[in-house]
Design a protein around this motif. Structure first.
Motif, mmCIF file in Angstrom:
data_model
loop_
_atom_site.group_PDB
_atom_site.id
_atom_site.type_symbol
_atom_site.label_atom_id
_atom_site.label_comp_id
_atom_site.label_asym_id
_atom_site.label_seq_id
_atom_site.Cartn_x
_atom_site.Cartn_y
_atom_site.Cartn_z
ATOM 1 N N ARG A 1 0.844 -1.211 0.000
ATOM 2 C CA ARG A 1 0.000 0.000 0.000
ATOM 3 C C ARG A 1 0.876 1.258 0.000
ATOM 4 O O ARG A 1 0.557 2.251 -0.640
ATOM 5 N N LYS A 2 1.991 1.191 0.724
ATOM 6 C CA LYS A 2 2.893 2.353 0.826
ATOM 7 C C LYS A 2 3.804 2.489 -0.394
ATOM 8 O O LYS A 2 4.294 3.575 -0.687
ATOM 9 N N ASP A 3 4.054 1.366 -1.079
ATOM 10 C CA ASP A 3 5.082 1.364 -2.124
ATOM 11 C C ASP A 3 4.574 1.687 -3.529
ATOM 12 O O ASP A 3 5.390 1.911 -4.427
ATOM 13 N N CYS A 4 3.262 1.676 -3.764
ATOM 14 C CA CYS A 4 2.764 2.010 -5.093
ATOM 15 C C CYS A 4 1.411 2.702 -4.980
ATOM 16 O O CYS A 4 0.767 2.668 -3.931
ATOM 17 N N LYS A 5 0.992 3.320 -6.064
ATOM 18 C CA LYS A 5 -0.270 4.067 -6.053
ATOM 19 C C LYS A 5 -1.484 3.164 -5.901
ATOM 20 O O LYS A 5 -2.460 3.509 -5.247
ATOM 21 N N LEU A 6 -1.400 1.984 -6.527
ATOM 22 C CA LEU A 6 -2.543 1.077 -6.571
ATOM 23 C C LEU A 6 -2.031 -0.351 -6.687
ATOM 24 O O LEU A 6 -1.107 -0.614 -7.464
ATOM 25 N N ALA A 7 -2.605 -1.253 -5.905
ATOM 26 C CA ALA A 7 -2.214 -2.665 -6.000
ATOM 27 C C ALA A 7 -3.451 -3.546 -5.933
ATOM 28 O O ALA A 7 -4.394 -3.270 -5.178
ATOM 29 N N ALA A 8 -3.440 -4.616 -6.729
ATOM 30 C CA ALA A 8 -4.520 -5.619 -6.702
ATOM 31 C C ALA A 8 -3.879 -6.967 -6.406
ATOM 32 O O ALA A 8 -3.017 -7.429 -7.159
ATOM 33 N N ILE A 9 -4.290 -7.582 -5.298
ATOM 34 C CA ILE A 9 -3.713 -8.843 -4.856
ATOM 35 C C ILE A 9 -4.768 -9.935 -4.982
ATOM 36 O O ILE A 9 -5.831 -9.859 -4.356
ATOM 37 N N THR A 10 -4.480 -10.967 -5.777
ATOM 38 C CA THR A 10 -5.431 -12.056 -5.973
ATOM 39 C C THR A 10 -5.152 -13.194 -4.987
ATOM 40 O O THR A 10 -4.011 -13.446 -4.620
ATOM 41 N N ARG A 11 -6.256 -13.871 -4.578
ATOM 42 C CA ARG A 11 -6.151 -14.930 -3.556
ATOM 43 C C ARG A 11 -6.942 -16.174 -3.964
ATOM 44 O O ARG A 11 -7.614 -16.796 -3.143
ATOM 45 N N SER A 12 -6.864 -16.531 -5.255
ATOM 46 C CA SER A 12 -7.552 -17.714 -5.788
ATOM 47 C C SER A 12 -9.040 -17.677 -5.429
ATOM 48 O O SER A 12 -9.704 -16.685 -5.692
#
Length: 333
Positions: A239-250
């Motif tokens: 969250r701190k390292d990029c503007k936007l992140a999407a993390i998938t969890r199967s």
């Protein structure tokens, strides 16, 4: 400098033809294949595994190529940079991606090495183990960057796998500079936990320096990036390292973070898990289609879940039915 974007998403990746066959768990053990990973192999091992594999389906693949095909299937405007050789598999790849509606104009390589291919062994649980001979695709370099496409795409998306061949890094940096100068955004997928292990510091630098704005990862890739066993700790770090992140969890769906926002998205229900090849690639396609058409983060995630859920119910990494129609059927058109 263009003001109106010509493309929604420009994808950059290793142009690979997938050769997909089913096998049992013993086959993986007998042939020393790491289950669920992308194993890089040389030409000699490629010949050996090809000789041992059962009946196979050939399909144009490559992570970012699958994403480009997915964006186009949603009705988005997609372009692609990737290197193939001027050979039979190279012509197959070019035909397939253009037939999906993707703009693909990278000049093919004359002579050796041949077009890349990945032998993908699918076990009864639907897990895929990839054995990839990179061949011609390692020749993708800065000379292959088409400035008009780099400046004219709302979002450029590249795969972490591109950090294996050295020339591709230069191509990515050049494309990112052109994109940012035109006011566009750049995204990447972390690709594979083993890929993250190889390039952890470089990936973190890409994010923290602002070269990359948007990051896609699955849970194990994110944990590998931050060397943590805690999903929550990894989420707070990314969250701190990029503007936007999407993390998938199967089957647990995905989590999207932007600044202080956190959006949780469910996976779609499926009838049968057939083949997980391309699930992450198609999630990114759905998400980026939503993002480049101004949808909410929740709807971006839902489009990603829809595309991933559809592709894992078929053999092969590219959608065989129209994703645009599928989205309309569930009210996301």
């Amino acid at each position: 400098m263009p003001t109106d974007p010509t493309y929604d998403v420009l994808c950059i990746g290793n142009a690979i033809v997938d050769i997909i066959a089913r096998c049992d768990e013993a086959f993986l053990v007998d042939n020393a294949i790491i289950k669920g990973a992308m194993n890089l192999i040389d030409a000699e091992r490629a010949e050996l595994l090809y000789a041992r594999m059962g009946p196979a389906v050939e399909a144009s693949g490559g992570s970012a190529g699958n994403t480009a095909a997915g964006v186009a299937s949603f009705g988005g405007r997609a372009a692609y940079f990737g290197k193939v050789a001027d050979d039979q598999l190279g012509r197959l790849f070019a035909h397939d991606i253009r037939a999906q509606g993707v703009a693909f104009d990278t000049n093919p390589l004359e002579g050796f090495p041949p077009t890349a291919r990945s032998m993908i062994f699918v076990t009864p649980d639907g897990e895929r183990s990839m054995n990839t001979y990179l061949g011609a695709c390692v020749e993708l370099g800065p000379d292959d960057v088409e400035a008009e496409k780099a400046q004219g795409a709302k979002v450029t998306y590249f795969e972490g796998y591109l950090w294996d061949p050295p020339l591709a890094k230069e191509a990515i940096r050049r494309t990112a500079a052109l994109a940012h100068a035109a006011g566009r955004e750049v995204s990447m997928t972390l690709s594979d936990p083993f890929c993250v292990d190889r390039y952890r510091d470089e990936f973190l630098d890409l994010m923290r320096s602002g070269t990359v704005d948007i990051v896609f990862a699955n849970e194990s890739e994110m944990k590998s990036l931050y060397q943590t066993a805690s999903f929550e700790a990894g989420l707070e770090a990314i969250r701190k390292d990029c503007k936007l992140a999407a993390i998938t969890r199967s089957e647990r769906g995905s989590v999207i973070v932007r600044g202080h926002e956190t959006v949780q998205v469910d996976a779609i229900e499926i009838a049968e898990l057939v083949d997980t090849t391309g699930a992450g690639d198609l999630y990114a396609a759905g998400f980026l289609h939503g993002y480049t058409t101004g949808r909410s983060l929740a709807d971006c995630g839902k489009l990603g879940s829809l595309a991933a859920g559809i592709v894992i119910q078929q053999v092969g990494p590219r959608p065989m039915k129209s994703l645009r129609e599928a989205a309309e059927q569930v009210g996301l058109g």
